[in-house]
Design a protein around this motif. Structure first.
Motif, mmCIF file in Angstrom:
data_model
loop_
_atom_site.group_PDB
_atom_site.id
_atom_site.type_symbol
_atom_site.label_atom_id
_atom_site.label_comp_id
_atom_site.label_asym_id
_atom_site.label_seq_id
_atom_site.Cartn_x
_atom_site.Cartn_y
_atom_site.Cartn_z
ATOM 1 N N ASN A 22 34.698 -31.284 -55.641
ATOM 2 C CA ASN A 22 35.640 -30.320 -55.060
ATOM 3 C C ASN A 22 35.589 -28.972 -55.746
ATOM 4 O O ASN A 22 35.224 -28.868 -56.928
ATOM 5 N N CYS A 23 35.980 -27.951 -54.999
ATOM 6 C CA CYS A 23 36.131 -26.606 -55.535
ATOM 7 C C CYS A 23 37.342 -25.950 -54.883
ATOM 8 O O CYS A 23 37.644 -26.236 -53.722
ATOM 9 N N SER A 28 40.501 -15.208 -49.822
ATOM 10 C CA SER A 28 40.604 -15.734 -48.457
ATOM 11 C C SER A 28 39.575 -15.115 -47.512
ATOM 12 O O SER A 28 39.417 -15.566 -46.380
ATOM 13 N N ALA A 29 38.852 -14.089 -47.974
ATOM 14 C CA ALA A 29 37.843 -13.447 -47.119
ATOM 15 C C ALA A 29 36.532 -14.231 -47.065
ATOM 16 O O ALA A 29 35.686 -13.972 -46.217
ATOM 17 N N SER A 52 33.198 -21.074 -42.143
ATOM 18 C CA SER A 52 34.632 -21.161 -41.885
ATOM 19 C C SER A 52 35.120 -22.594 -42.133
ATOM 20 O O SER A 52 34.554 -23.326 -42.928
ATOM 21 N N SER A 53 36.156 -23.000 -41.479
ATOM 22 C CA SER A 53 36.736 -24.328 -41.720
ATOM 23 C C SER A 53 36.000 -25.399 -40.941
ATOM 24 O O SER A 53 35.291 -25.124 -39.984
ATOM 25 N N VAL A 65 35.568 -27.976 -45.408
ATOM 26 C CA VAL A 65 36.201 -26.729 -45.811
ATOM 27 C C VAL A 65 37.611 -26.698 -45.232
ATOM 28 O O VAL A 65 37.794 -26.891 -44.036
ATOM 29 N N ASP A 66 38.589 -26.448 -46.071
ATOM 30 C CA ASP A 66 39.968 -26.257 -45.657
ATOM 31 C C ASP A 66 40.382 -24.864 -46.096
ATOM 32 O O ASP A 66 40.798 -24.651 -47.239
ATOM 33 N N LYS A 67 40.259 -23.902 -45.196
ATOM 34 C CA LYS A 67 40.543 -22.513 -45.569
ATOM 35 C C LYS A 67 42.026 -22.286 -45.821
ATOM 36 O O LYS A 67 42.395 -21.411 -46.597
ATOM 37 N N SER A 68 42.879 -23.055 -45.179
ATOM 38 C CA SER A 68 44.322 -22.866 -45.388
ATOM 39 C C SER A 68 44.704 -23.206 -46.818
ATOM 40 O O SER A 68 45.618 -22.605 -47.392
ATOM 41 N N SER A 69 43.985 -24.151 -47.429
ATOM 42 C CA SER A 69 44.255 -24.552 -48.810
ATOM 43 C C SER A 69 43.285 -23.906 -49.791
ATOM 44 O O SER A 69 43.416 -24.119 -51.005
#
Lengths: 109, 113
Positions: A22-23, A28-29, A52-53, A65-69
């Motif tokens: 994990n990372c 957020s960009a 992206s996600s 990928v979870d961009k919200s987190s």
């Protein structure tokens, strides 16, 4: 705070185990997320990348990928001793890659 | 194996000396990026060259300089070497600066004593 954080391990698992790497990141960009594998005394080798996600699967490897987190993961199924290496996450920022510290993985027969 | 080759593979230098590292990019690639990887750390971006021009630089002092040639091969020069410059220096080539598929060479291991 580093832009990309990765637990350095080391992580030791038995052959056949499912491995989760994990990372987390702060920017957020970021849109492109990569996973590299680096064997001892070698350069990094691109395993896969995700835009992206979402999820991406390639054989025994799955990237999420979870961009919200601001959280990315790499799963390795049915791990093999040949998977023993350092795994680096990276994000593409303009023309440059921003790497995590790398997680050292050892798969024991 | 990628088509990116670096030379030399290892070298030892004395503090204060200068060093030149070389990289041949993969065929069809016109962009070369250099990274420094300290022991136990991830690679850190030094700079990038695109069609012989510097195209972005990381947080490294001016004594780190580079060059790209018409055949897209590249050199990294480091002046006034310091002990902390000891690291694996990696070269990556790609078709363009924002390419998601960058291919790395095997690196040059520099030891400064």
């Amino acid at each position: 705070q580093k832009e990309v954080e990765q637990d350095p391990g080391p992580l030791s698992v038995p052959e056949g185990a499912i491995v989760s790497l994990n990372c987390t990141y702060s920017n957020s960009a970021f849109q492109y997320f990569m996973w590299y594998r680096q064997y001892s005394r070698k350069g990094p080798e691109l395993l896969m990348y995700t835009y992206s996600s979402g999820n991406k699967e390639d054989g025994r490897f799955t990237a999420q990928v979870d961009k919200s987190s601001k959280y990315i993961s790499l799963f390795i199924r049915d791990s093999q001793p040949s998977d023993s290496a350092t795994y680096l996450c990276a994000m593409l920022n303009g023309g440059k890659l921003i790497f995590g510290q790398g997680t050292e993985l050892s798969v024991k027969p | 194996e990628t088509g990116v080759t670096q030379s030399p593979t290892h070298l030892i230098k004395t503090r204060g000396q200068q060093v030149t590292l070389r990289c041949s990019s993969q065929s069809g690639h016109n962009t070369v990026s250099w990274y420094q990887q300290a022991l136990g750390q991830g690679p850190q971006f030094i700079f990038q060259y695109y069609r012989e021009e510097e195209n972005g630089r990381g947080n490294f002092p001016p004594r780190f300089s580079g060059l790209q040639f018409p055949n897209y091969s590249s050199e990294l020069n480091v002046n006034a070497l310091e002990l902390d410059d000891s690291a694996l220096y990696l070269c990556a080539s790609s078709r363009q600066g924002g390419d998601t598929e960058a291919f790395f060479g095997q690196g040059t291991r520099l030891t400064v004593v």
